[in-house]
Design a protein around this motif. Structure first.
Motif, PDB file in Angstrom:
ATOM      1  N   LEU A 271      -9.734  -4.709  -2.154  1.00 49.32           N
ATOM      2  CA  LEU A 271     -10.248  -4.192  -0.897  1.00 49.32           C
ATOM      3  C   LEU A 271      -9.266  -4.597   0.193  1.00 49.32           C
ATOM      4  O   LEU A 271      -8.924  -5.777   0.314  1.00 49.32           O
ATOM      5  CB  LEU A 271     -11.633  -4.760  -0.603  1.00 49.32           C
ATOM      6  N   GLY A 272      -8.805  -3.634   0.973  1.00 46.10           N
ATOM      7  CA  GLY A 272      -7.827  -3.933   2.015  1.00 46.10           C
ATOM      8  C   GLY A 272      -8.179  -3.250   3.322  1.00 46.10           C
ATOM      9  O   GLY A 272      -8.890  -2.238   3.350  1.00 46.10           O
ATOM     10  N   ARG A 273      -7.693  -3.824   4.410  1.00 51.40           N
ATOM     11  CA  ARG A 273      -7.849  -3.174   5.709  1.00 51.40           C
ATOM     12  C   ARG A 273      -6.915  -1.961   5.751  1.00 51.40           C
ATOM     13  O   ARG A 273      -5.709  -2.081   5.492  1.00 51.40           O
ATOM     14  CB  ARG A 273      -7.511  -4.136   6.845  1.00 51.40           C
ATOM     15  N   THR A 274      -7.444  -0.835   6.114  1.00 52.99           N
ATOM     16  CA  THR A 274      -6.684   0.404   6.051  1.00 52.99           C
ATOM     17  C   THR A 274      -5.392   0.318   6.854  1.00 52.99           C
ATOM     18  O   THR A 274      -4.321   0.691   6.371  1.00 52.99           O
ATOM     19  CB  THR A 274      -7.549   1.572   6.554  1.00 52.99           C
ATOM     20  N   GLY A 275      -5.466  -0.196   8.077  1.00 49.46           N
ATOM     21  CA  GLY A 275      -4.280  -0.231   8.937  1.00 49.46           C
ATOM     22  C   GLY A 275      -3.165  -1.088   8.391  1.00 49.46           C
ATOM     23  O   GLY A 275      -2.010  -0.672   8.349  1.00 49.46           O
ATOM     24  N   THR A 276      -3.484  -2.306   7.937  1.00 50.04           N
ATOM     25  CA  THR A 276      -2.431  -3.206   7.471  1.00 50.04           C
ATOM     26  C   THR A 276      -1.892  -2.783   6.107  1.00 50.04           C
ATOM     27  O   THR A 276      -0.708  -2.959   5.829  1.00 50.04           O
ATOM     28  CB  THR A 276      -2.954  -4.654   7.394  1.00 50.04           C
ATOM     29  N   VAL A 277      -2.737  -2.200   5.257  1.00 48.32           N
ATOM     30  CA  VAL A 277      -2.249  -1.701   3.970  1.00 48.32           C
ATOM     31  C   VAL A 277      -1.268  -0.558   4.190  1.00 48.32           C
ATOM     32  O   VAL A 277      -0.224  -0.474   3.547  1.00 48.32           O
ATOM     33  CB  VAL A 277      -3.424  -1.248   3.079  1.00 48.32           C
ATOM     34  N   ARG A 278      -1.562   0.322   5.128  1.00 48.78           N
ATOM     35  CA  ARG A 278      -0.635   1.408   5.449  1.00 48.78           C
ATOM     36  C   ARG A 278       0.691   0.866   5.978  1.00 48.78           C
ATOM     37  O   ARG A 278       1.755   1.385   5.649  1.00 48.78           O
ATOM     38  CB  ARG A 278      -1.264   2.327   6.499  1.00 48.78           C
ATOM     39  N   ARG A 279       0.617  -0.157   6.828  1.00 47.72           N
ATOM     40  CA  ARG A 279       1.858  -0.684   7.407  1.00 47.72           C
ATOM     41  C   ARG A 279       2.742  -1.329   6.349  1.00 47.72           C
ATOM     42  O   ARG A 279       3.965  -1.218   6.410  1.00 47.72           O
ATOM     43  CB  ARG A 279       1.532  -1.687   8.515  1.00 47.72           C
ATOM     44  N   ALA A 280       2.141  -2.004   5.388  1.00 45.89           N
ATOM     45  CA  ALA A 280       2.938  -2.583   4.304  1.00 45.89           C
ATOM     46  C   ALA A 280       3.588  -1.478   3.480  1.00 45.89           C
ATOM     47  O   ALA A 280       4.744  -1.576   3.093  1.00 45.89           O
ATOM     48  CB  ALA A 280       2.067  -3.472   3.421  1.00 45.89           C
TER      49      ALA A 280
END
Length: 349
Positions: A271-280
């Motif tokens: 489970l990940g935060r959408t914004g930070t997963v996209r940035r990575a």
């Protein structure tokens, strides 16, 4: 003959530098008045003080070698400056001290617009989207979807599909995106996650299966209580990937959660935060084996935790057809770039 340090030079306190310490927001190409006035004094062989400090005077470091005074009023700051004293703490007839006066300015040129999410009831369904990538494994994909619907009937599911010959996949609150053939795992991840509109992403592979111990809401609760946490997954008991073993080394417990530990990487469902997963991000160069690479790219960006309490099962592997074996494990997904990646990690280590 005297030295330059023996010549008295006074900077009158009628024109103090005016800079805020932080929180000053300026629109690009626009003029803004700088609020607040703060000055810091530093000496080495004495101490500084402000005489007759009154209630409300903003003075820090009285009787120390570092003194900071601040005020929103220039007149008030001038008054404080006129009462700054220096007391020598070393007895030596030829000792000299060099004082520094400084100020710091942190300017934030454009404040970001916050991302807003629906805070409605049914938190797991509202806050989480399940994403997956499939290639030639429609039987496994349908098993996964049916298991999700058994426990979470309304949660949104997004599928990225780069199969050579695609099949129709439909269902309630389900989006099926057809890609050009054999684009790869990370290209599919990028596509699926780009379509997520919820606060959190639950990533699962297409051969996983939900069971009675799959409690997404328990991980949502952790993420909601620890806003700086970016990714959370289950405790990894074995290391299926060569480089992942070093990434899941437990660094320390997650504060206030005795069953969670901070790590650099987790298993292939998280489970990940959408914004930070996209940035990575996900490098589409790696078509097959890239899970570890995502967390390598996330080092220094993602705060990751491994916790007890979430269990997503893996389906029993069945015998694949010759067609699937040939195209899945054969030529469609070239392993060479993944082998090079793993060898490079070994060299670095």
């Amino acid at each position: 003959m005297g030295t330059k340090m023996e010549s008295l030079i006074l900077a009158q306190p009628n024109s103090p530098l005016q800079y805020p310490i932080q929180g000053f927001v300026v629109a690009p190409l626009a003029k803004s008045v700088i609020p607040g006035k703060t000055l810091s004094f530093t000496v080495k062989k004495g101490v500084l003080s402000v005489e007759d400090v009154l209630d409300g005077d903003q003075v820090e470091g009285q009787g120390q070698s570092n003194l900071t005074i601040s005020s929103s009023s220039r007149t008030h700051l001038n008054d404080l400056l006129s009462r700054v004293t220096y007391t020598s703490t070393i007895y030596h007839v030829k000792t000299k001290d060099l004082g520094n006066v400084s100020t710091t300015l942190f300017v934030h040129y454009r404040s970001s617009v916050p991302v807003l999410y629906d805070p409605g009831t049914g938190k797991t369904t509202i806050l989480v989207t399940i994403t997956t990538k499939t290639f030639l494994r429609y039987d496994e994909l349908n098993i996964l979807i049916n298991s999700i619907r058994q426990f979470y009937p309304k949660i949104k599911i997004i599928i990225a599909d780069d199969s050579l010959e695609t099949q129709n996949v439909t269902g309630y609150n389900l989006e099926h995106y057809i890609m050009p053939p054999a684009q790869g795992w990370f290209a599919g991840r990028n596509l699926a996650i780009s379509q997520v509109t919820t606060k959190y992403i639950l990533w699962v592979d297409d051969d996983y299966i939900f069971n009675n111990n799959t409690r997404i809401e328990s991980f949502v609760e952790i993420m909601e209580k620890v806003p700086e946490l970016d990714v959370v997954s289950k405790i990894l008991e074995s290391f299926p990937f060569l480089t992942l073993s070093s990434l899941v080394t437990f660094h320390q417990p997650l504060p206030n959660f005795k069953d969670c530990f901070l790590v650099d990487g987790v298993v292939n469902n998280f489970l990940g935060r959408t914004g930070t997963v996209r940035r990575a991000g996900f490098d589409p160069y790696l078509k097959r084996v890239g899970h570890s690479e995502f967390f390598m790219d996330g080092l220094g960006q993602l705060l990751v935790a491994s916790c007890k309490g979430l269990s997503i099962g893996q389906q029993r592997h069945r015998e694949y057809s010759d067609y699937t074996v040939k195209n899945y494990a054969g030529g469609c997904y070239n392993l060479s770039e993944s082998v090079i990646f793993y060898l490079s990690i070994l060299v670095i280590k």
